[in-house]
Motif scaffolding. Structure first.
Motif, short mmCIF file in Angstrom:
data_model
loop_
_atom_site.label_atom_id
_atom_site.label_comp_id
_atom_site.label_asym_id
_atom_site.label_seq_id
_atom_site.Cartn_x
_atom_site.Cartn_y
_atom_site.Cartn_z
N GLU A 47 0.68 -1.05 -0.04
CA GLU A 47 -0.22 0.09 0.06
C GLU A 47 0.79 1.16 0.12
OE1 GLU A 47 -4.28 -1.02 2.00
OE2 GLU A 47 -2.31 -1.20 3.44
N GLU A 48 2.01 1.26 0.69
CA GLU A 48 2.81 2.37 0.66
C GLU A 48 3.28 2.67 -0.76
OE1 GLU A 48 4.65 5.64 2.22
OE2 GLU A 48 3.13 4.70 3.31
N LYS B 117 0.92 4.01 -3.05
CA LYS B 117 0.67 5.54 -2.73
C LYS B 117 1.76 6.20 -3.13
CE LYS B 117 -0.21 8.51 1.42
NZ LYS B 117 -0.17 8.56 3.05
N LYS B 118 2.89 6.03 -2.96
CA LYS B 118 4.10 6.69 -3.93
C LYS B 118 4.14 6.60 -5.07
CE LYS B 118 7.56 5.60 -0.16
NZ LYS B 118 8.78 4.81 0.25
N GLY C 15 1.45 6.92 -6.86
CA GLY C 15 0.05 7.41 -7.18
C GLY C 15 -0.94 6.20 -7.70
N THR C 16 -0.86 5.51 -7.27
CA THR C 16 -1.80 4.26 -7.67
C THR C 16 -2.68 3.67 -6.61
OG1 THR C 16 -2.22 2.36 -9.23
CG2 THR C 16 -0.22 2.37 -7.73
N GLU C 17 -3.39 2.67 -6.75
CA GLU C 17 -4.16 1.93 -5.90
C GLU C 17 -3.67 0.54 -5.46
OE1 GLU C 17 -8.50 2.44 -6.32
OE2 GLU C 17 -7.92 3.40 -8.06
N CYS C 18 -3.77 0.27 -4.22
CA CYS C 18 -3.91 -1.34 -3.70
C CYS C 18 -4.94 -1.80 -3.26
CB CYS C 18 -2.47 -1.24 -2.80
SG CYS C 18 -2.17 -2.88 -1.99
#
Length: 368
Positions: A227-228, A231-232, A234-237
């Motif tokens: 998830e981190e 986030k870096k 600019g997408t989703e998990c």
């Protein structure tokens, strides 16, 4: 117009389990919705959208037809795929054809399921796959740049335009970064050229963290690291337990599915979140056509004009487009349907320059 997501990952990460759950879900929907398995590794599933059933109830529609998304289970990739290791060539051929990539990462421990790298490390696995994809892009692009440079020296204007995009992409790849990193610096015209390059690492990526059943509701340290990373970038998990999704997919009723999920502290199938996330990652929106025969959801890319939306239904609609009678979703629901919207002044006549909005309800006028 078809949109598809390729499901990728290293062997034994749960990729095919996820795909099988998706297709089982689609098969279960077949009683009510059109369903097509094109090949053993390709399936189409309905995009969950609560708005469609509300529209159908208001209009008294006999049938409900949701929009659909296609999923492709792509052959497992291993280190060295760019050089043909494993099923590398087959993998790379298939992945070039998809619109977006769903990257499944193993975030669970299980001594009975071996890992090709010998240990569980989803960030390493993500890097392994991305490096192989960058190497494949790099090899192909280097050859194309050399050819374009030769043409540009002889005054070829098209080659010069291509180089203005190819060279920054090549520089990014040589620097160990995916080609998509240069997108923010490109003009709309350059973006058209960029898309024509069909680079694998230009495709949008969505991560799926596959966790053990006990971690489905909360995730774990492995999934948190994914998830981190997302986030870096600019997408989703999306965190799911593919094993749970397989069980849910074959339960006979919606009540059974709801009870099963609630017992695990879950509110909806993780597959629904993957489908929605894939839909959003492809930058898609939904418009509707509603009537007594059917309420139907249609898919179009964000930024489309009304004639393009009409063309999704039938090419004649786009070719002979005159206007679109349009009602926004909120007005349709709050005013009780088309008649109420018309009386309330919420039915609009829109022309060729109208930018389609998510949730629009259309009736197209055309003449061919």
């Amino acid at each position: 117009m078809g949109f598809n997501c390729g499901i990728v990952g290293l062997p034994n990460v749960g990729k095919s389990t996820l795909f099988n759950a998706l297709t089982a879900t689609a098969a279960a929907q077949a009683a009510n919705y059109p369903f097509c398995t094109i090949e053993p590794n390709v399936g189409r599933v309905a995009v969950p959208d609560e708005r469609l059933s509300k529209l159908a109830a208001i209009a008294g529609s006999a049938k409900i037809i949701p929009s659909q998304l296609e999923f492709v289970d792509i052959a497992g990739l291993v280190r060295g795929a760019a050089k043909g290791e494993g099923l590398g060539n087959q993998f790379l051929a298939h992945i070039r054809e998809v619109d977006a990539i769903i990257h499944v990462l193993r975030c669970f421990e299980d001594g009975d399921i071996t890992h090709v790298e010998g240990s569980i490390d989803p960030l390493r696995d993500a890097e392994t796959v991305e490096v192989e994809l960058m190497l494949a892009d790099l090899e192909g692009l280097e050859k194309r740049v050399v050819n374009a440079q030769k043409k540009a020296k002889s005054g070829d204007a098209e080659a010069k335009e291509q180089l203005a995009v190819m060279e920054p992409a090549l520089a990014a790849l040589r620097d160990g970064k995916p080609a998509r990193n240069i997108i923010p610096s490109l003009s709309p015209e350059q973006m058209k050229t960029f898309k024509m390059l069909q680079l694998i690492t230009a495709k949008p990526v969505l991560y799926v963290a596959n966790v053990a059943e006990g971690d489905a509701a909360t995730g774990n340290a492995f999934s948190a690291s994914v998830e981190e990373r997302a986030k870096k970038e600019g997408t989703e998990c999306v965190v799911i337990a593919a094993a749970i999704e397989s069980e849910v997919a074959v339960l006979p009723s919606e009540d059974d599915k709801r009870e099963f999920l609630e017992a695990l502290g879950l509110f909806e199938p993780g597959l629904n979140r993957i489908i929605r996330a894939g839909y959003h990652k492809l930058n898609l929106i939904t418009f509707f056509t509603v009537g007594p025969k059917e309420a139907r959801a249609w898919t179009v890319r964000r930024g489309a004009m009304a004639p393009e939306a009409a063309g999704v239904i039938h090419t004649d609609f786009e070719r002979g487009f005159i206007k679109a009678e349009t009602i926004d979703y909120e007005s349709y629901v709050s005013l009780g349907g088309e008649a109420g919207a018309r009386e309330g002044g919420k039915l609009r006549q829109e022309g060729k320059e109208y930018l389609v909005r998510d949730g629009d309800i259309f009736h197209f006028k055309f003449n061919v």
